[in-house]
Design an enzyme around this catalytic site. Structure first.
Site, PDB file in Angstrom:
ATOM      1  N   ASP A  61      30.175 -55.894 -25.465  1.00 60.46           N
ATOM      2  CA  ASP A  61      30.565 -56.839 -26.504  1.00 60.46           C
ATOM      3  C   ASP A  61      30.844 -58.208 -25.897  1.00 60.46           C
ATOM      4  O   ASP A  61      30.972 -58.356 -24.677  1.00 60.46           O
ATOM      5  CB  ASP A  61      31.824 -56.341 -27.218  1.00 60.46           C
ATOM      6  CG  ASP A  61      31.570 -55.091 -28.047  1.00 60.46           C
ATOM      7  OD1 ASP A  61      30.436 -54.932 -28.534  1.00 60.46           O
ATOM      8  OD2 ASP A  61      32.510 -54.285 -28.194  1.00 60.46           O
ATOM      9  N   TYR A 118      35.471 -46.798 -19.595  1.00 57.77           N
ATOM     10  CA  TYR A 118      36.023 -48.022 -20.148  1.00 57.77           C
ATOM     11  C   TYR A 118      37.475 -48.081 -19.715  1.00 57.77           C
ATOM     12  O   TYR A 118      38.227 -47.145 -19.947  1.00 57.77           O
ATOM     13  CB  TYR A 118      35.928 -48.036 -21.675  1.00 57.77           C
ATOM     14  CG  TYR A 118      34.507 -48.050 -22.160  1.00 57.77           C
ATOM     15  CD1 TYR A 118      33.837 -49.248 -22.336  1.00 57.77           C
ATOM     16  CD2 TYR A 118      33.835 -46.864 -22.428  1.00 57.77           C
ATOM     17  CE1 TYR A 118      32.526 -49.269 -22.781  1.00 57.77           C
ATOM     18  CE2 TYR A 118      32.534 -46.874 -22.868  1.00 57.77           C
ATOM     19  CZ  TYR A 118      31.876 -48.080 -23.046  1.00 57.77           C
ATOM     20  OH  TYR A 118      30.582 -48.101 -23.471  1.00 57.77           O
TER      21      TYR A 118
END
Length: 144
Positions: A61, A118
């Protein structure tokens, strides 16, 4: 009449691990008119080799940083891994650092990843701005 055309050089497949500060970027994937990680990497490869194919192990993102994003590409240019590494680090803009460019037999695909990690790090404190920098440099640990 003799055909003097040279056969097309065989392509070499590369895997590249890179780290970057993604603050100013609109994510991984090329988007027209936007600054992206893939776009900058393709531009650097184009300046170095005249070729610009590149794909990532996954998309990110906008504003996301990476410590070990994997990209892959196939090049016809014959270049030693050490030379490609030095050239990429000289050509990519400051928020990037490439490490471990390596030739591989098959183009790693984003769907071949076995796992992704992540990690969210929150820093609640003061980071001084380094000379010549417009924003604080994030503390980063490489090579885990």
């Amino acid at each position: 009449m003799t055909d003097l055309a040279q056969p097309a050089p065989e392509t070499q497949t590369w895997k590249l691990t890179l780290a970057y500060d993604g603050t100013e970027f609109r994510g991984w994937q090329v988007q027209p008119g936007e600054l992206t990680i893939q776009g900058e990497l393709q531009a650097a490869l184009g300046r170095i080799t005249g070729e610009a194919p590149c794909q990532g192990s996954g998309r990110t993102d906008a504003g996301v940083h990476a410590l070990a994003q994997v990209a892959s590409f196939a090049l016809q240019a014959r270049i030693p891994p050490e030379s490609l590494h030095r050239a990429l680090n000289r050509t990519l803009p400051p928020p990037f650092e490439s490490w471990r460019p390596e030739r591989c037999k098959h183009l790693p695909r984003k769907h071949s990843a076995l796992a992704k990690t992540y990690e969210y790090r929150l820093f609640r404190g003061y980071l001084p701005t380094l000379p010549g920098s417009l924003r604080p440099r994030l503390p980063v640990a490489y090579g885990r």
